[in-house]
Write a protein that holds these residues in place. Structure first.
Motif, PDB file in Angstrom:
ATOM      1  N   LEU A  52       0.810  -1.216   0.000  1.00 18.85           N
ATOM      2  CA  LEU A  52       0.000   0.000   0.000  1.00 18.85           C
ATOM      3  C   LEU A  52       0.841   1.262   0.000  1.00 18.85           C
ATOM      4  O   LEU A  52       1.903   1.317   0.621  1.00 18.85           O
ATOM      5  CB  LEU A  52      -0.917   0.020   1.226  1.00 18.85           C
ATOM      6  CG  LEU A  52      -1.883  -1.149   1.365  1.00 18.85           C
ATOM      7  CD1 LEU A  52      -2.773  -0.953   2.587  1.00 18.85           C
ATOM      8  CD2 LEU A  52      -2.714  -1.363   0.107  1.00 18.85           C
ATOM      9  N   GLY A  53       0.323   2.280  -0.675  1.00 17.28           N
ATOM     10  CA  GLY A  53       0.949   3.593  -0.694  1.00 17.28           C
ATOM     11  C   GLY A  53       0.383   4.481   0.393  1.00 17.28           C
ATOM     12  O   GLY A  53      -0.421   4.050   1.234  1.00 17.28           O
ATOM     13  N   ASN A  54       0.774   5.743   0.365  1.00 19.10           N
ATOM     14  CA  ASN A  54       0.351   6.707   1.381  1.00 19.10           C
ATOM     15  C   ASN A  54      -1.157   6.884   1.448  1.00 19.10           C
ATOM     16  O   ASN A  54      -1.714   7.140   2.512  1.00 19.10           O
ATOM     17  CB  ASN A  54       1.001   8.068   1.128  1.00 19.10           C
ATOM     18  CG  ASN A  54       2.439   8.081   1.557  1.00 19.10           C
ATOM     19  OD1 ASN A  54       2.816   7.483   2.562  1.00 19.10           O
ATOM     20  ND2 ASN A  54       3.263   8.777   0.792  1.00 19.10           N
ATOM     21  N   ASP A  55      -1.826   6.750   0.320  1.00 18.41           N
ATOM     22  CA  ASP A  55      -3.273   6.964   0.280  1.00 18.41           C
ATOM     23  C   ASP A  55      -4.070   5.696   0.560  1.00 18.41           C
ATOM     24  O   ASP A  55      -5.301   5.708   0.497  1.00 18.41           O
ATOM     25  CB  ASP A  55      -3.686   7.560  -1.056  1.00 18.41           C
ATOM     26  CG  ASP A  55      -3.250   6.695  -2.226  1.00 18.41           C
ATOM     27  OD1 ASP A  55      -2.740   5.573  -2.012  1.00 18.41           O
ATOM     28  OD2 ASP A  55      -3.424   7.139  -3.379  1.00 18.41           O
ATOM     29  N   GLY A  56      -3.366   4.595   0.857  1.00 14.78           N
ATOM     30  CA  GLY A  56      -4.042   3.332   1.133  1.00 14.78           C
ATOM     31  C   GLY A  56      -4.361   2.514  -0.097  1.00 14.78           C
ATOM     32  O   GLY A  56      -4.901   1.418   0.002  1.00 14.78           O
ATOM     33  N   ASP A  57      -4.011   3.028  -1.277  1.00 12.53           N
ATOM     34  CA  ASP A  57      -4.229   2.284  -2.512  1.00 12.53           C
ATOM     35  C   ASP A  57      -3.083   1.301  -2.736  1.00 12.53           C
ATOM     36  O   ASP A  57      -1.944   1.541  -2.352  1.00 12.53           O
ATOM     37  CB  ASP A  57      -4.306   3.228  -3.718  1.00 12.53           C
ATOM     38  CG  ASP A  57      -5.592   4.042  -3.736  1.00 12.53           C
ATOM     39  OD1 ASP A  57      -6.533   3.693  -2.997  1.00 12.53           O
ATOM     40  OD2 ASP A  57      -5.646   5.027  -4.488  1.00 12.53           O
ATOM     41  N   ARG A  58      -3.390   0.211  -3.413  1.00  8.92           N
ATOM     42  CA  ARG A  58      -2.380  -0.805  -3.722  1.00  8.92           C
ATOM     43  C   ARG A  58      -1.463  -0.275  -4.827  1.00  8.92           C
ATOM     44  O   ARG A  58      -1.936   0.134  -5.889  1.00  8.92           O
ATOM     45  CB  ARG A  58      -3.053  -2.097  -4.167  1.00  8.92           C
ATOM     46  CG  ARG A  58      -2.071  -3.228  -4.456  1.00  8.92           C
ATOM     47  CD  ARG A  58      -2.786  -4.553  -4.667  1.00  8.92           C
ATOM     48  NE  ARG A  58      -3.699  -4.531  -5.775  1.00  8.92           N
ATOM     49  CZ  ARG A  58      -3.387  -4.931  -7.016  1.00  8.92           C
ATOM     50  NH1 ARG A  58      -2.174  -5.369  -7.285  1.00  8.92           N
ATOM     51  NH2 ARG A  58      -4.289  -4.875  -7.968  1.00  8.92           N
ATOM     52  N   VAL A  59      -0.166  -0.289  -4.564  1.00  8.40           N
ATOM     53  CA  VAL A  59       0.806   0.128  -5.575  1.00  8.40           C
ATOM     54  C   VAL A  59       1.461  -1.072  -6.250  1.00  8.40           C
ATOM     55  O   VAL A  59       2.063  -0.937  -7.315  1.00  8.40           O
ATOM     56  CB  VAL A  59       1.883   1.077  -4.992  1.00  8.40           C
ATOM     57  CG1 VAL A  59       1.255   2.359  -4.478  1.00  8.40           C
ATOM     58  CG2 VAL A  59       2.700   0.411  -3.910  1.00  8.40           C
TER      59      VAL A  59
END
Length: 128
Positions: A52-59
């Motif tokens: 997960l990235g900073n925004d909580g989305d899967r990177v």
């Protein structure tokens, strides 16, 4: 699918995720106490995790290739270098990790139990 969040939100997470996406970071280390506190089971070999990235989305998706329980003092140079963060010695790795954990309110000593994960990048997400 369970998730993995590296470091703390902000520049640190961006930097660590970039290292994973570049193939330079293939390991990470966590405090066993955090697993106990969160009542979360250990990862297992072959498990796929959403990075997960900073925004909580899967990177990206990573696949666990190894799990080892050890103490802070038992972390090997092989593991430290696989973390890909540019440490030039095991002492430098220990100093940086000790500083990080103390900074989030969890001082460590040589006997502190850790979870050392090895992984491989399975698939980056589009646009990363």
């Amino acid at each position: 699918m369970r998730a993995l969040e590296l470091g703390t939100i902000g520049e640190m997470r961006e930097r660590l995720n970039a290292l994973v996406l570049a193939g330079r970071k293939t390991a990470t280390t966590g405090l066993l106490a955090e697993y106990v506190e969160e009542t979360e089971g250990l990862e297992f070999e072959g498990e796929r995790l959403a990075l997960l990235g900073n925004d909580g989305d899967r990177v990206a998706t990573i696949e666990i290739t190894g799990v080892e329980l050890t103490s802070f003092g038992g972390v090997t140079w092989e593991h430290a270098t696989a973390e890909g963060e540019g440490d030039r010695s095991l002492d430098e790795w220990r100093t940086g990790h000790r500083r990080f954990w103390e900074g989030i309110g969890t001082p460590v000593d040589e006997d502190t139990p850790l979870v050392c994960l090895r992984f491989r990048l399975s698939s980056p997400c589009a646009g990363t």
